[in-house]
Design a protein around this motif. Structure first.
Motif, PDB file in Angstrom:
ATOM      1  N   MET A   1       0.835  -1.207   0.000  1.00 23.00           N
ATOM      2  CA  MET A   1       0.000   0.000   0.000  1.00 23.00           C
ATOM      3  C   MET A   1       0.867   1.252   0.000  1.00 23.00           C
ATOM      4  SD  MET A   1      -3.432  -0.462   2.240  1.00 23.00           S
ATOM      5  CE  MET A   1      -2.638  -1.444   3.480  1.00 23.00           C
ATOM      6  N   LYS A   2       0.440   2.273  -0.706  1.00 21.85           N
ATOM      7  CA  LYS A   2       1.267   3.469  -0.840  1.00 21.85           C
ATOM      8  C   LYS A   2       1.264   4.261   0.476  1.00 21.85           C
ATOM      9  CE  LYS A   2       1.731   7.428  -4.001  1.00 21.85           C
ATOM     10  NZ  LYS A   2       2.633   8.060  -3.097  1.00 21.85           N
ATOM     11  N   ARG A   3       2.470   4.634   0.929  1.00 23.76           N
ATOM     12  CA  ARG A   3       2.606   5.403   2.166  1.00 23.76           C
ATOM     13  C   ARG A   3       3.330   6.710   1.861  1.00 23.76           C
ATOM     14  NH1 ARG A   3       4.620   0.467   6.104  1.00 23.76           N
ATOM     15  NH2 ARG A   3       6.618   0.868   5.095  1.00 23.76           N
ATOM     16  N   GLU A   4       2.969   7.746   2.596  1.00 24.20           N
ATOM     17  CA  GLU A   4       3.581   9.045   2.373  1.00 24.20           C
ATOM     18  C   GLU A   4       3.854   9.720   3.713  1.00 24.20           C
ATOM     19  OE1 GLU A   4       1.439  12.284   0.070  1.00 24.20           O
ATOM     20  OE2 GLU A   4       2.242  10.985  -1.520  1.00 24.20           O
ATOM     21  N   VAL A   5       4.967  10.462   3.812  1.00 26.70           N
ATOM     22  CA  VAL A   5       5.256  11.173   5.061  1.00 26.70           C
ATOM     23  C   VAL A   5       4.560  12.531   5.017  1.00 26.70           C
ATOM     24  CG1 VAL A   5       7.082  12.209   6.471  1.00 26.70           C
ATOM     25  CG2 VAL A   5       7.421   9.942   5.448  1.00 26.70           C
ATOM     26  N   ILE A   6       3.810  12.850   6.076  1.00 25.10           N
ATOM     27  CA  ILE A   6       3.086  14.124   6.137  1.00 25.10           C
ATOM     28  C   ILE A   6       3.438  14.866   7.440  1.00 25.10           C
ATOM     29  CG2 ILE A   6       1.119  13.280   4.770  1.00 25.10           C
ATOM     30  CD1 ILE A   6      -0.429  13.184   7.527  1.00 25.10           C
ATOM     31  N   THR A   7       3.119  16.158   7.499  1.00 22.15           N
ATOM     32  CA  THR A   7       3.379  16.953   8.707  1.00 22.15           C
ATOM     33  C   THR A   7       2.082  17.097   9.492  1.00 22.15           C
ATOM     34  OG1 THR A   7       5.071  18.167   7.508  1.00 22.15           O
ATOM     35  CG2 THR A   7       4.302  19.166   9.551  1.00 22.15           C
ATOM     36  N   THR A   8       2.142  16.849  10.818  1.00 23.12           N
ATOM     37  CA  THR A   8       0.937  16.946  11.658  1.00 23.12           C
ATOM     38  C   THR A   8       0.856  18.323  12.324  1.00 23.12           C
ATOM     39  OG1 THR A   8       1.986  16.088  13.677  1.00 23.12           O
ATOM     40  CG2 THR A   8       1.113  14.460  12.116  1.00 23.12           C
ATOM     41  N   GLY A   9      -0.228  18.552  13.059  1.00 23.33           N
ATOM     42  CA  GLY A   9      -0.537  19.864  13.627  1.00 23.33           C
ATOM     43  C   GLY A   9       0.506  20.459  14.558  1.00 23.33           C
ATOM     44  N   ASP A  10       1.329  19.625  15.206  1.00 23.86           N
ATOM     45  CA  ASP A  10       2.353  20.188  16.107  1.00 23.86           C
ATOM     46  C   ASP A  10       3.715  20.311  15.414  1.00 23.86           C
ATOM     47  OD1 ASP A  10       3.302  17.603  15.997  1.00 23.86           O
ATOM     48  OD2 ASP A  10       3.063  17.164  18.132  1.00 23.86           O
ATOM     49  N   GLY A  11       3.735  20.086  14.099  1.00 26.83           N
ATOM     50  CA  GLY A  11       4.991  20.233  13.352  1.00 26.83           C
ATOM     51  C   GLY A  11       5.750  18.924  13.191  1.00 26.83           C
ATOM     52  N   GLN A  16       1.387   8.429   6.375  1.00 26.55           N
ATOM     53  CA  GLN A  16      -0.026   8.232   6.030  1.00 26.55           C
ATOM     54  C   GLN A  16      -0.145   7.086   5.028  1.00 26.55           C
ATOM     55  OE1 GLN A  16      -2.108  11.482   3.855  1.00 26.55           O
ATOM     56  NE2 GLN A  16      -3.731  11.139   5.341  1.00 26.55           N
ATOM     57  N   ILE A  17      -1.128   6.228   5.262  1.00 26.05           N
ATOM     58  CA  ILE A  17      -1.447   5.177   4.279  1.00 26.05           C
ATOM     59  C   ILE A  17      -2.477   5.792   3.345  1.00 26.05           C
ATOM     60  CG2 ILE A  17      -2.315   2.830   3.937  1.00 26.05           C
ATOM     61  CD1 ILE A  17      -0.485   2.204   6.005  1.00 26.05           C
ATOM     62  N   MET A  18      -2.070   6.013   2.130  1.00 23.36           N
ATOM     63  CA  MET A  18      -2.905   6.798   1.225  1.00 23.36           C
ATOM     64  C   MET A  18      -4.278   6.140   0.960  1.00 23.36           C
ATOM     65  SD  MET A  18      -0.863   9.153   1.071  1.00 23.36           S
ATOM     66  CE  MET A  18      -1.611  10.317  -0.050  1.00 23.36           C
ATOM     67  N   ASP A  19      -4.278   4.847   0.658  1.00 22.58           N
ATOM     68  CA  ASP A  19      -5.536   4.168   0.316  1.00 22.58           C
ATOM     69  C   ASP A  19      -6.546   4.211   1.455  1.00 22.58           C
ATOM     70  OD1 ASP A  19      -4.365   3.541  -2.014  1.00 22.58           O
ATOM     71  OD2 ASP A  19      -3.996   1.430  -1.551  1.00 22.58           O
ATOM     72  N   TRP A  20      -6.028   4.178   2.679  1.00 18.44           N
ATOM     73  CA  TRP A  20      -6.909   4.133   3.846  1.00 18.44           C
ATOM     74  C   TRP A  20      -7.200   5.518   4.431  1.00 18.44           C
ATOM     75  CZ3 TRP A  20      -4.379  -0.354   7.173  1.00 18.44           C
ATOM     76  CH2 TRP A  20      -4.752  -1.590   6.615  1.00 18.44           C
ATOM     77  N   GLN A  21      -6.419   6.527   3.988  1.00 19.12           N
ATOM     78  CA  GLN A  21      -6.483   7.846   4.634  1.00 19.12           C
ATOM     79  C   GLN A  21      -6.321   7.687   6.152  1.00 19.12           C
ATOM     80  OE1 GLN A  21      -6.891  11.227   3.216  1.00 19.12           O
ATOM     81  NE2 GLN A  21      -5.908   9.922   1.695  1.00 19.12           N
ATOM     82  N   GLU A  22      -5.359   6.842   6.538  1.00 22.06           N
ATOM     83  CA  GLU A  22      -5.105   6.552   7.958  1.00 22.06           C
ATOM     84  C   GLU A  22      -3.639   6.885   8.246  1.00 22.06           C
ATOM     85  OE1 GLU A  22      -7.258   5.459  10.210  1.00 22.06           O
ATOM     86  OE2 GLU A  22      -6.044   4.553  11.801  1.00 22.06           O
ATOM     87  N   GLN A  23      -3.390   7.494   9.427  1.00 23.01           N
ATOM     88  CA  GLN A  23      -2.033   7.899   9.774  1.00 23.01           C
ATOM     89  C   GLN A  23      -1.472   7.034  10.899  1.00 23.01           C
ATOM     90  OE1 GLN A  23      -4.687  10.187  10.016  1.00 23.01           O
ATOM     91  NE2 GLN A  23      -4.424  10.638   7.864  1.00 23.01           N
ATOM     92  N   ALA A  85       4.703  -5.990  11.977  1.00 23.41           N
ATOM     93  CA  ALA A  85       4.732  -6.921  10.835  1.00 23.41           C
ATOM     94  C   ALA A  85       5.323  -6.270   9.584  1.00 23.41           C
ATOM     95  CB  ALA A  85       3.323  -7.420  10.543  1.00 23.41           C
ATOM     96  N   TYR A  86       5.183  -4.944   9.489  1.00 20.73           N
ATOM     97  CA  TYR A  86       5.590  -4.258   8.246  1.00 20.73           C
ATOM     98  C   TYR A  86       6.514  -3.077   8.573  1.00 20.73           C
ATOM     99  CZ  TYR A  86       1.098  -6.514   7.142  1.00 20.73           C
ATOM    100  OH  TYR A  86       0.059  -7.400   7.023  1.00 20.73           O
ATOM    101  N   PRO A  87       7.811  -3.356   8.805  1.00 21.48           N
ATOM    102  CA  PRO A  87       8.721  -2.271   9.222  1.00 21.48           C
ATOM    103  C   PRO A  87       8.747  -1.102   8.236  1.00 21.48           C
ATOM    104  CG  PRO A  87       9.798  -4.409   9.404  1.00 21.48           C
ATOM    105  CD  PRO A  87       8.487  -4.657   8.718  1.00 21.48           C
ATOM    106  N   VAL A  88       8.964   0.103   8.774  1.00 18.79           N
ATOM    107  CA  VAL A  88       9.075   1.273   7.896  1.00 18.79           C
ATOM    108  C   VAL A  88      10.431   1.224   7.181  1.00 18.79           C
ATOM    109  CG1 VAL A  88       7.581   2.686   9.367  1.00 18.79           C
ATOM    110  CG2 VAL A  88      10.041   2.831   9.644  1.00 18.79           C
ATOM    111  N   SER A  89      10.513   1.867   6.036  1.00 11.30           N
ATOM    112  CA  SER A  89      11.749   1.813   5.239  1.00 11.30           C
ATOM    113  C   SER A  89      12.719   2.901   5.708  1.00 11.30           C
ATOM    114  CB  SER A  89      11.420   2.051   3.763  1.00 11.30           C
ATOM    115  OG  SER A  89      10.964   3.384   3.602  1.00 11.30           O
ATOM    116  N   ASN A  90      13.987   2.749   5.341  1.00 13.50           N
ATOM    117  CA  ASN A  90      14.982   3.778   5.673  1.00 13.50           C
ATOM    118  C   ASN A  90      14.628   5.108   5.029  1.00 13.50           C
ATOM    119  OD1 ASN A  90      16.505   2.134   7.277  1.00 13.50           O
ATOM    120  ND2 ASN A  90      17.841   1.472   5.596  1.00 13.50           N
ATOM    121  N   GLU A  91      14.089   5.036   3.837  1.00  8.47           N
ATOM    122  CA  GLU A  91      13.715   6.256   3.119  1.00  8.47           C
ATOM    123  C   GLU A  91      12.643   7.027   3.902  1.00  8.47           C
ATOM    124  OE1 GLU A  91      12.064   5.407  -0.702  1.00  8.47           O
ATOM    125  OE2 GLU A  91      11.792   7.561  -1.080  1.00  8.47           O
TER     126      GLU A  91
END
Ligand SMILES: C[S@@+](CC[C@H](N)C(=O)[O-])C[C@H]1O[C@@H](n2cnc3c(N)ncnc32)[C@H](O)[C@@H]1O
Length: 220
Positions: A1-11, A16-23, A85-91
């Motif tokens: 699933m496509k994941r993207e790094v986003i900035t939250t309200g406190d900076g 974010q998992i794009m397909d799920w709109q879940e952070q 189960a699904y480690p985050v990548s170095n990138e």
């Protein structure tokens, strides 16, 4: 699933998992939420002792890292287990800004070690703080009466309802010592009822900014 790094309200950043709109954390503030739910409502219950913590969803390592920053102030010795189960990548890790936002650049090596350390092996991150990252599914956890505190940080029931069931909370209950606590950002009635069915005592506590309530469960 496509994941993207986003900035939250406190900076602070989160994924974010794009397909799920879940952070991975609250959009209102990743660091703010982690402090409120897991430190203020969980870790703060303990001082002057050894503590076995289980994290459900190691993810970016933010909860583990904040625990590392905080544990000495409470004179604790921490044995921390993070299941994922699904480690985050170095990138993805390179795009996070927790060291800067937590003003903890001096802890850079510790943060990197938390991520570069091998899976399924206990590693001393700092004196009195060991980390065991286990790469497996939550339903495979078979610990019995091992943990004093669980950080239950799975994705929400909206996208993964199978992780907020009697079956999963029974696994958590079994893994906890008598008198242990489980904290989670969730506050749904169905989640609370599943916890009660397993035998937990459940409290509703004020939630982090953006959320009215959260839950804390105790194994009597
Ligand atoms: C809300 S995020 C955790 C955020 C994390 N605590 C942090 O501070 O970054 C939920 C995590 O659970 C993991 N996950 C989802 N389903 C899982 C499963 N069935 N078993 C194990 N890990 C799972 C995801 O990969 C994700 O890292």
């Amino acid at each position: 699933m496509k994941r993207e790094v986003i900035t939250t309200g406190d900076g602070s950043k989160t994924i974010q998992i794009m397909d799920w709109q879940e952070q991975y954390h609250s959009k209102h503030g990743a660091i703010q939420e982690a402090y409120h739910v897991f430190i203020k409502s969980g870790l703060d219950l303990f001082k002057d002792r050894e503590l076995q913590i289980l994290e459900i969803g190691f993810g970016t390592g933010l909860n583990a890292f904040i625990t590392l920053i905080e544990f000495e102030k409470r004179n604790l010795q921490i044995k921390y287990t993070g299941v994922e189960a699904y480690p985050v990548s170095n990138e993805e890790l390179e795009q996070l800004n927790y060291l800067e936002e937590l003003k903890s650049l001096s802890r850079k090596e510790d943060f990197n070690l938390m991520h570069s350390s091998p899976w399924n092996k206990v590693v001393e991150i700092s004196p009195n703080f060991s980390l065991l990252k286990e790469q497996k599914f939550f339903k495979e956890i078979d610990a019995v009466a091992e943990y004093d505190l669980i950080y239950f940080d799975a994705f929400g029931a909206r996208v993964q309802p199978e992780l907020w069931t009697v079956e999963i909370f029974q696994i958590m209950f079994n893994a906890m010592k008598n008198g242990a606590y489980l904290v989670t950002y969730a506050a749904k009635g169905s989640v609370r009822r599943a916890m009660l069915e397993v035998g937990f005592l459940v409290e509703r506590l004020p939630g982090p900014p953006g959320k009215r309530e959260m839950l804390r469960a105790k194994k009597q």
